[in-house]
Design a protein around this motif. Structure first.
Motif, short mmCIF file in Angstrom:
data_model
loop_
_atom_site.label_atom_id
_atom_site.label_comp_id
_atom_site.label_asym_id
_atom_site.label_seq_id
_atom_site.Cartn_x
_atom_site.Cartn_y
_atom_site.Cartn_z
N SER A 19 0.83 -1.21 0.00
CA SER A 19 0.00 0.00 0.00
C SER A 19 0.86 1.25 0.00
O SER A 19 0.53 2.25 -0.67
CB SER A 19 -0.92 0.00 1.23
OG SER A 19 -1.85 -1.06 1.16
N THR A 20 1.96 1.23 0.74
CA THR A 20 2.85 2.39 0.78
C THR A 20 3.48 2.63 -0.59
O THR A 20 3.58 3.78 -1.05
CB THR A 20 3.94 2.18 1.84
OG1 THR A 20 3.32 1.94 3.10
CG2 THR A 20 4.83 3.40 1.94
N ALA A 49 0.92 4.18 -2.80
CA ALA A 49 0.74 5.60 -2.48
C ALA A 49 1.85 6.44 -3.11
O ALA A 49 1.61 7.55 -3.60
CB ALA A 49 0.69 5.80 -0.98
N THR A 90 -14.99 9.34 2.87
CA THR A 90 -14.09 8.50 2.09
C THR A 90 -14.02 7.09 2.66
O THR A 90 -14.13 6.09 1.92
CB THR A 90 -12.68 9.13 2.04
OG1 THR A 90 -12.77 10.41 1.42
CG2 THR A 90 -11.73 8.25 1.26
N ARG A 111 -2.99 14.93 1.66
CA ARG A 111 -3.18 13.49 1.80
C ARG A 111 -4.67 13.13 1.86
O ARG A 111 -5.09 12.11 1.33
CB ARG A 111 -2.45 12.98 3.04
CG ARG A 111 -2.12 11.48 2.97
CD ARG A 111 -1.50 11.00 4.25
NE ARG A 111 -0.28 11.71 4.60
CZ ARG A 111 0.92 11.38 4.16
NH1 ARG A 111 1.06 10.36 3.33
NH2 ARG A 111 1.99 12.05 4.54
N GLY A 117 -6.40 10.72 -0.89
CA GLY A 117 -7.17 9.54 -0.51
C GLY A 117 -8.58 9.58 -1.06
O GLY A 117 -9.12 8.55 -1.50
N LEU A 137 -8.76 6.34 -3.40
CA LEU A 137 -9.21 5.12 -2.69
C LEU A 137 -10.53 4.65 -3.26
O LEU A 137 -11.49 5.41 -3.29
CB LEU A 137 -9.38 5.41 -1.20
CG LEU A 137 -8.10 5.47 -0.37
CD1 LEU A 137 -8.43 5.91 1.05
CD2 LEU A 137 -7.40 4.13 -0.35
N ASP A 158 -5.10 -0.51 2.47
CA ASP A 158 -4.91 0.84 1.93
C ASP A 158 -5.52 1.90 2.85
O ASP A 158 -4.91 2.93 3.13
CB ASP A 158 -5.55 0.95 0.54
CG ASP A 158 -4.81 0.18 -0.51
OD1 ASP A 158 -3.62 -0.13 -0.30
OD2 ASP A 158 -5.42 -0.13 -1.56
N VAL A 159 -6.73 1.63 3.30
CA VAL A 159 -7.42 2.57 4.19
C VAL A 159 -6.68 2.67 5.52
O VAL A 159 -6.52 3.76 6.09
CB VAL A 159 -8.89 2.14 4.39
CG1 VAL A 159 -9.56 3.00 5.45
CG2 VAL A 159 -9.65 2.23 3.07
N TRP A 203 -3.60 4.74 5.08
CA TRP A 203 -3.99 6.14 4.88
C TRP A 203 -4.34 6.81 6.21
O TRP A 203 -3.91 7.93 6.49
CB TRP A 203 -5.17 6.19 3.91
CG TRP A 203 -5.64 7.55 3.55
CD1 TRP A 203 -4.93 8.55 2.94
CD2 TRP A 203 -6.95 8.08 3.76
NE1 TRP A 203 -5.71 9.66 2.75
CE2 TRP A 203 -6.97 9.40 3.25
CE3 TRP A 203 -8.12 7.57 4.31
CZ2 TRP A 203 -8.10 10.21 3.28
CZ3 TRP A 203 -9.26 8.37 4.35
CH2 TRP A 203 -9.24 9.67 3.85
N LEU A 231 -2.46 9.98 8.03
CA LEU A 231 -3.14 11.21 8.45
C LEU A 231 -2.84 11.51 9.92
O LEU A 231 -2.63 12.68 10.30
CB LEU A 231 -4.64 11.07 8.24
CG LEU A 231 -5.13 10.98 6.79
CD1 LEU A 231 -6.65 10.82 6.76
CD2 LEU A 231 -4.72 12.21 6.00
#
Length: 446
Positions: A56-57, A60, A285, A348, A352, A356, A419-420, A423, A427
């Motif tokens: 996921s990183t 991103a 989101t 960010r 997202g 996303l 992913d979430v 994220w 944040l």
């Protein structure tokens, strides 16, 4: 990763002007290919959760490369549509010039905008300078307006510093000009011979040396110029001193009365407004992701929050740009705040919301949905607390994923869930960096 390195090299070459910008299409293709094959391979011996978070990183970072590639293509070439990107991200790409002007005016048509404040301060100073020059019938009164315009700064302290230096420079330059006018008299050939080299030195050394050098040398230049037009005496230098000091005093008065602190106060207010604007966007989101309705072409429910966040994000960027151009204060109340981290938080959140998920997921099981909502509540609550910039910082406690949830989700959805998670942790890190010392993030962001 090799493809991202190549894309960065291509963007650097485009910004240097050695080759045209390739655009983001190639990176978008790599993202699509990577998103289709990522996941947990069979027989994996390491922790699958750690692998998913690294994936996921990396994704991103690839999305950031898409943004950079698109921005470089737009900055170095004509405006064109970016069909593979969310329409809100580069809304200005295909916009007409009148719409761009209207967008800029609408963004800053508020007393909370530093652009608006600078416009009001400058217009008021010029109007007052014109009134004073006309009322007192000052000789060469346009120097009053020019002095106010060139010496006015965005903070009262910076204006006072510039005025002090300019006063000293103008005094020395006037003494030198008076001596020149007295000794040369009506010999215009001397003034003609000196004008060009004096102008070259003044316009080269003035901006480098500061207000004192600039005003002093410019006084010599205008004295030699006027001496060729009509007979003048040393009184021209005297008029120059009076006019510049009058304009300086008017600029200083406007600096003291109109937003004397410059962008410092507005930076705090615009960052707080940005935090409050992103809070509902974070919630919508994650809710769309958890229910399987977060494809990039279905953001109608977030349109209002998106527009509001983008507006405050642009206003905060204007405040930050001016703040970086101002001298740092000796005693600031927000020494611990990291304004760039606050802007990164807004960026960010927008990224997202745009991206996303990177693959269309399905609805999550109930325990995963409950975790997502609880984690979102924690981040949203921390975001709203951060808007007040508490002295003791902000603590964000994100619970770990429910045990066994990763094994009960199909491959696209398990990556989507991580992913979430990544994220939300990012944040939280932005918030703790933005608010200042005493902030900690709990919950494990590898």
């Amino acid at each position: 990763m090799r493809g991202l390195a190549t894309a960065c090299a291509d963007e650097a070459a485009a910004l240097r002007g050695t080759r045209p910008a390739p655009g983001p299409e190639r990176v978008e293709e790599m993202i699509a290919q990577y998103a289709a094959v990522r996941g947990v391979p069979p027989g994996l011996r390491e922790d699958p959760h750690a692998l998913l978070r690294r994936q996921s990183t990396l994704l991103a970072a690839a999305v950031s490369a898409v943004t950079a590639s698109a921005a470089a293509a737009l900055a170095t070439g004509p405006r064109r549509s970016m069909p593979g990107l969310p329409p809100e991200q580069f809304w200005y790409a295909g916009a007409s010039t009148p719409r761009l002007w209207w967008g800029r005016i609408a963004d800053h048509l508020t007393p909370r905008s530093v652009v608006f404040q600078n416009a009001v301060r400058t217009a008021s100073g010029l109007a007052l300078a014109r009134l004073v020059a006309g009322s007192l019938d000052l000789s060469h009164g346009f120097w009053v307006l020019l002095g106010m315009l060139t010496l006015g700064r965005t903070t009262a302290g910076a204006t006072w510093s510039a005025v002090r230096s300019a006063a000293v420079g103008t005094l020395i330059g006037s003494l030198a000009a008076g001596a020149l006018l007295t000794s040369a008299g009506d010999m215009t050939e001397i003034y003609a011979a000196l004008l060009v080299p004096m102008a070259l030195v003044a316009f080269w050394a003035g901006p480098v040396g500061g207000p004192a050098w600039g005003q002093g040398l410019f006084t010599l230049v205008v004295s030699t110029a006027f001496a060729q037009l009509s007979p003048v005496t040393w009184e021209l230098a005297e008029a120059r001193i009076v006019d510049v000091l009058t304009g300086s005093a008017i600029g200083l008065l406007c600096g003291v009365l109109a937003w004397p602190a410059g962008a410092r106060g507005e930076m705090r207010r615009s960052a707080a407004a940005l935090f409050r604007a992103t809070a509902p966007l974070i919630r919508v989101t994650v809710e769309r992701a958890a229910t399987g309705h977060s494809a990039p072409d279905t953001r109608a429910d977030a349109a209002t929050a998106l527009r509001r966040t983008m507006r405050y994000w642009r206003t905060a960027h204007a405040s930050y740009a001016q703040l970086r151009a101002e001298p740092p204060p000796r005693h600031a109340a927000d020494n611990g705040a990291d304004w760039l981290a606050a802007l990164n938080h807004g960026s960010r959140v927008l990224v997202g919301t745009y991206w996303l998920p990177w693959s269309q997921g399905t609805a999550w099981p109930s325990d995963a949905v409950s975790w997502a909502r609880e984690a979102t509540d924690e981040v949203v609550s921390a975001t709203l607390r951060a808007a007040h910039f508490p002295a003791d910082g902000v603590t964000v406690r994100l619970a770990p994923l429910p045990p066994g949830v990763l094994t009960r989700l199909p491959a696209p959805s398990v990556s989507h869930l991580v992913d979430v998670e990544v994220w939300l942790h990012a944040l939280a890190s932005d918030l703790t960096a933005a608010v200042g010392p005493g902030s900690t993030v709990e919950g494990g962001f590898w």
